[in-house]
Design an enzyme around this catalytic site. Structure first.
Site, mmCIF file in Angstrom:
data_model
loop_
_atom_site.group_PDB
_atom_site.id
_atom_site.type_symbol
_atom_site.label_atom_id
_atom_site.label_comp_id
_atom_site.label_asym_id
_atom_site.label_seq_id
_atom_site.Cartn_x
_atom_site.Cartn_y
_atom_site.Cartn_z
ATOM 1 N N ASP A 195 -44.855 -2.338 -57.300
ATOM 2 C CA ASP A 195 -44.035 -1.199 -57.735
ATOM 3 C C ASP A 195 -44.850 0.045 -57.953
ATOM 4 O O ASP A 195 -44.372 1.162 -57.766
ATOM 5 C CB ASP A 195 -43.307 -1.536 -59.043
ATOM 6 C CG ASP A 195 -41.972 -2.158 -58.774
ATOM 7 O OD1 ASP A 195 -41.653 -3.172 -59.415
ATOM 8 O OD2 ASP A 195 -41.243 -1.617 -57.918
ATOM 9 N N HIS A 247 -26.975 11.179 -44.547
ATOM 10 C CA HIS A 247 -26.200 11.833 -43.500
ATOM 11 C C HIS A 247 -27.068 12.891 -42.861
ATOM 12 O O HIS A 247 -27.700 13.686 -43.551
ATOM 13 C CB HIS A 247 -24.965 12.504 -44.102
ATOM 14 C CG HIS A 247 -23.930 11.539 -44.539
ATOM 15 N ND1 HIS A 247 -23.188 10.801 -43.653
ATOM 16 C CD2 HIS A 247 -23.499 11.167 -45.775
ATOM 17 C CE1 HIS A 247 -22.357 10.018 -44.307
ATOM 18 N NE2 HIS A 247 -22.520 10.221 -45.596
ATOM 19 N N SER A 283 -21.889 2.368 -39.368
ATOM 20 C CA SER A 283 -22.047 1.440 -40.472
ATOM 21 C C SER A 283 -21.600 0.060 -40.018
ATOM 22 O O SER A 283 -20.905 -0.086 -39.020
ATOM 23 C CB SER A 283 -21.215 1.890 -41.661
ATOM 24 O OG SER A 283 -19.875 1.967 -41.276
ATOM 25 N N CYS A 310 -27.375 9.756 -38.599
ATOM 26 C CA CYS A 310 -26.838 10.176 -37.306
ATOM 27 C C CYS A 310 -27.854 11.117 -36.651
ATOM 28 O O CYS A 310 -28.470 11.923 -37.338
ATOM 29 C CB CYS A 310 -25.541 10.962 -37.518
ATOM 30 S SG CYS A 310 -24.294 10.012 -38.365
ATOM 31 N N ASP A 322 -37.901 5.404 -59.253
ATOM 32 C CA ASP A 322 -38.738 6.467 -59.791
ATOM 33 C C ASP A 322 -38.021 7.807 -59.884
ATOM 34 O O ASP A 322 -38.180 8.535 -60.829
ATOM 35 C CB ASP A 322 -39.998 6.617 -58.923
ATOM 36 C CG ASP A 322 -40.765 5.311 -58.872
ATOM 37 O OD1 ASP A 322 -40.976 4.792 -57.779
ATOM 38 O OD2 ASP A 322 -41.120 4.810 -59.949
ATOM 39 N N SER A 336 -25.051 7.184 -35.871
ATOM 40 C CA SER A 336 -25.380 5.841 -36.354
ATOM 41 C C SER A 336 -24.172 5.302 -37.088
ATOM 42 O O SER A 336 -23.552 6.010 -37.876
ATOM 43 C CB SER A 336 -26.543 5.890 -37.334
ATOM 44 O OG SER A 336 -27.726 6.188 -36.687
#
Lengths: 553, 330
Positions: free
Chosen positions: B70, B155, B225, B197, B111, B223
């Site tokens: 982490d 997006h 889903s 996309c 974070d 792209s």
């Protein structure tokens, strides 16, 4: 040579069945650290045993006297659930008393919030001068220290702050046993966050180790309060067990703990519910002004776990019971439209014959411009003048409003505090990415000494249960209570952010069409253009030119 | 241990085996990175963009599983889906319908969250120009021996990526940020993956060396889903990252899978869009780059108690120059 620090760790779980069928579980983990690095001439501490190093370094670097931070999801419903052991407002709340040797409190505050945001994975770095206040009377130190100068106190809330597993993970890592042993194995995020109320907090303060206060120690209390709703988590049945609440049972105490106990509030047993496994160990404690009886299960003893090496409680409800808290409050916004509004705070005193004073603290962001001349306080439809008012007006984009008032509540009455405000128009860069959600106003804080029905004990006892020793008891006849109201969600006039693009397109089109036409009108000249003649005529003209004869039209 | 054991055998076994050993030792020193970092960013807000948070958390989960701690991961989530009031199962984020895999888990550290995920903060994390009071967990403390994985999802359009529905980052800004990182020696090699996309437009403008980029779709394509879950009510993941997660679940820390396998993830028959990649700025051949060079944190440390005699001074120099080659590779 220096004697090694004598650290001590205690853990405790209190289960309180609520009359509505819900159940309230309160975990407290307390680490005592026997060192005093705020003293002059003390060497820098570098050995940490039970006390977490990250917090120890924060305390010494920023000269912190007291630190209280809480993360809460949900709102505590005082009317249905009574008073919590450790109250907290929705969102994140941080208040810190700095040591009186600190010269730049604001600088330390800013750095402290950034460091804590890294430790707890929260956006505490959004705490700045626009939402920090210095209450003059409301947040007195809960530990040692005769600090009366409120210049060393800073208070801020972030009502929008979300609590989720990413805040629970670092919180669990601060415990000496982590989440591997002891009561912390019950903390599974999928169950804890599927609840009506979840609050985790860290409280650090210096305390006396004995009656005469010959030696001081740092006390770290990590508390986690959760209320499970019998509709959502209980599948509608008023029956609870540790396994149903936390999807785990207890198998051992934390080996580093000097005491590890589970208390179940059985004051309303057997009329309200029945408890199994039964235990002969009972304990009485006066907490929140009431004498309650608790069944105690000691996890450091092997027989608690029985044959199966696992400890699971079972509570089954039998009837209903009403609970009336003595003090509770609500707050809401009245009015309509996006220009003005009114904040109403309503405080209820349910004591049948005693009146008592309460200290109301309101911290309102600068973009809700309060008109203090419209402030009214009415009890039983008569004017009720506060005996102490501390008001600090807001400065646009610099600091929020702070209003503190000491109001005497008549017995069995409702007191209403109203103040009108006007909504400011923010600059277009100051809006959040989702401005249509609204803007939050932090909860009001009502601190009071409520008359107690049972005499409280002011004696100092080392082995008091943790839930009754959180707030120091100064007098026998009253107990300290802090009630938080709901936060407010206020819509500010929001511009249409696509308008700059629309305006530019429209303006450019208008200018292009208008200027273009005007320019053409001024500078364009027309010339007559002859169409080209047919072939026969062109040939004829060619021959005529050779001959020197005038051409055809 | 295996490799040094082979070298030890050289003393007693004829020279024929030495070529095999040399290639193995050459491979051992070929990469030249000593630590791994990951910057995983989800740029979308609002409940219906649940899939972008699930995308980022699945890459986070794979990267943690393969060994990056982490403290070396900067995770930025623009909105909270797990404890969102609309989530029917709080504290969970699922990647597969029927709620099979909870990618949020029990041990997550975010974070940058909520309003903190902005273009400015993202560029500051990459270039290291953060205010002095920023805590360590929010900084990308990489050096010139670090391999960094950068994953972006949200997006996007032709040449830009939208942050939180209110601002954009352009491909030129991103290319300049990587150039700043190169000039300040903040990375050894960098793998850039983007799932939006028209994602290929974001890596068109890169010009710094040692960059490899993958995108889920070409310019002009969207792209898509993957599948909705009827109980949660939103689409759970994007197609490209879904198949990427499936691929990464097969990878373990000692796996020899290389980048050419990663380029084959989600062909057009599965993804509907055409994933693209760019390797012209990368020095090494993608076939020799292991997946764990970027997704895992495999330490190139072997401890041995015996002294190893390398065969001849000439061979030893070859090993050392093989190691130093990447340092002088400027």
């Amino acid at each position: 040579c220096m004697t090694p620090a004598k650290d001590q760790f205690q853990e405790e779980l209190v289960i309180r069945p609520l009359h509505s069928g819900d159940i309230y579980a309160s975990f407290q983990f307390r680490t005592l650290w026997d060192t005093d690095f705020l003293q002059e001439g003390q060497k820098k501490v570098s050995h940490y045993r039970l006390f977490p190093k990250s917090l120890g370094q924060v305390l010494s670097k920023f000269s912190v006297q007291e630190l209280h931070i809480s993360f809460t999801q949900g709102f505590w419903r005082t009317m249905q659930w009574g008073q919590p052991f450790i109250p907290s407002p929705p969102g994140a709340e941080l208040w810190v008393w700095f040591h009186h040797t600190v010269s730049d409190v604001d600088g330390n505050w800013k750095e402290l919030t950034n460091v804590l945001s890294g430790i707890f994975c929260a956006s505490l770095n959004f705490i700045d001068m626009t939402n920090t206040v210095q209450p003059s009377a409301s947040f007195k130190p809960l530990g040692l220290g005769n600090a009366t100068d409120h210049r060393f106190l800073r208070y801020a809330t972030l009502p929008r702050e979300i609590v989720c597993t990413e805040n629970l993970t670092p919180w669990k890592k601060l415990l000496p046993c982590g989440s591997k042993a002891g009561l912390a194995v019950l903390m599974k995020s999928e169950k804890l966050f599927h609840s009506s109320f979840h609050s985790q907090a860290v409280h650090i303060r210096p305390i006396c180790q004995d009656e005469q206060c010959t030696s001081k120690a740092w006390e770290l209390r990590q508390t986690l309060n959760v209320v499970f709703d019998h509709y959502t988590s209980g599948q509608g049945k008023k029956e609870w067990s540790l396994f149903k609440m936390f999807s785990r049972t207890l198998t051992e105490a934390c080996p580093l703990a000097s005491s590890s106990k589970v208390y179940v509030d059985i004051t309303d047993n057997p009329e309200l519910f029945e408890l199994s496994p039964a235990t002969p160990l009972l304990s009485q404690a006066v907490v929140l002004g009431d004498r309650r009886t608790y069944s105690v299960y000691d996890l450091t003893r092997a027989e608690t776990f029985g044959q199966l090496r696992s400890f699971n409680l079972l509570l089954r409800w039998k009837g209903d019971n009403m609970l009336r808290p003595l003090l509770h409050a609500e707050r809401y916004v009245a009015g309509f439209g996006l220009q003005t509004g009114e904040i109403h705070t309503v405080i209820y005193n349910n004591h049948p014959y005693r009146a008592f004073p309460v200290l109301l603290m309101d911290s309102v962001p600068w973009y809700l411009q309060l008109y203090i001349h419209t402030l009214t306080v009415t009890s039983k439809s008569r004017d009720n003048k506060p005996s102490y008012i501390h008001y600090q007006p807001a400065k646009d984009r610099h600091r929020p409003h702070l209003l503190e008032m000491l109001i005497q509540l008549p017995p069995h009455s409702m007191t209403e505090v109203t103040v009108q405000f006007e909504r400011a128009l923010l600059k277009w860069t100051e809006y959040t990415p989702d401005p249509n959600h609204g803007f939050y106003v932090g909860s009001s804080v009502i601190s009071a000494l409520v008359p107690s029905m049972v005499a409280m004990s002011t004696n100092f006892t080392q082995d008091q249960p943790l839930f009754s020793s959180f707030v120091p008891v100064k007098e026998e006849s009253s107990y300290f209570v802090r009630v938080y109201t709901e936060p407010l969600l206020v819509n500010l006039p929001t511009p249409d952010f696509s308008m700059p693009y629309n305006v530019i397109c429209l303006t450019c089109t208008v200018v292009a069409v208008g200027y273009g036409s005007f320019y053409n009108l001024l500078t364009r000249t027309f010339q007559v253009d002859e169409p080209s003649p047919p072939l026969a005529k062109r040939l004829a003209n060619f021959i005529r030119r050779i001959r020197g004869v005038p051409l055809l039209a | 241990m295996r490799i040094f054991a082979f070298i030890h055998l050289l003393v007693s076994i004829p020279h024929g085996y030495s070529n095999y050993v040399e290639t193995k030792a050459g491979q051992f020193f070929s990469s030249g990175h000593t630590n791994n970092w990951a910057v995983l960013v989800c740029t979308s807000r609002f409940w219906f963009n649940y899939r972008h948070v699930a995308n980022t958390l699945s890459v986070y989960r794979s990267v943690k599983r393969l060994g990056i701690p982490d403290s070396h991961i900067v995770l930025m989530l623009a909105d909270d889906m797990a404890c969102n009031y609309r989530n029917p199962k709080p504290a969970t984020v699922f990647s597969h319908k029927n709620m099979e895999l909870n990618v949020y888990g029990d041990d997550v550290e975010v974070d940058y969250r909520g309003y903190e995920v902005t273009v400015e903060n993202f560029l500051r994390v990459l270039t290291g120009r953060l205010p002095p009071s920023t805590p360590r967990s929010k900084r990308l403390l990489s050096d010139d021996r670090s391999n960094i994985l950068i994953y972006l999802t949200g997006h996007g359009g032709n040449g830009f990526l939208k942050f939180q529905d209110s601002e954009e980052i352009s491909n030129m800004e991103l290319a300049d940020a990587f150039e700043q990182m190169w000039q300040k020696r903040r990375y050894n090699e960098l793998l850039f993956i983007i799932d939006t996309c028209q994602g290929a437009s974001m890596y068109e403008r890169f010009y710094s060396p040692n960059l490899m980029a993958l995108a889920s779709s070409q310019v002009g394509e969207d792209s898509l889903s993957h599948q909705p879950d009827l109980a949660i009510g939103v689409h759970l993941m994007d197609k490209y990252t879904f198949y990427l997660l499936e691929f990464l679940e097969e990878v373990h820390p000692a796996s020899q899978a290389n980048m050419n396998d990663l380029f084959k993830v989600c062909p057009q028959s599965q993804c509907v869009s055409t994933p693209g990649h760019r390797t012209d700025l990368f020095q090494r051949d993608p076939g020799s780059v292991l997946i764990t060079d970027f997704f895992g944190s495999v330490r190139k440390v072997e401890i041995t108690k015996d002294t190893i005699n390398l065969t001849s001074p000439v061979d030893r120099k070859k090993y050392i120059t093989g190691f130093l080659c990447c340092q002088t590779n400027l």
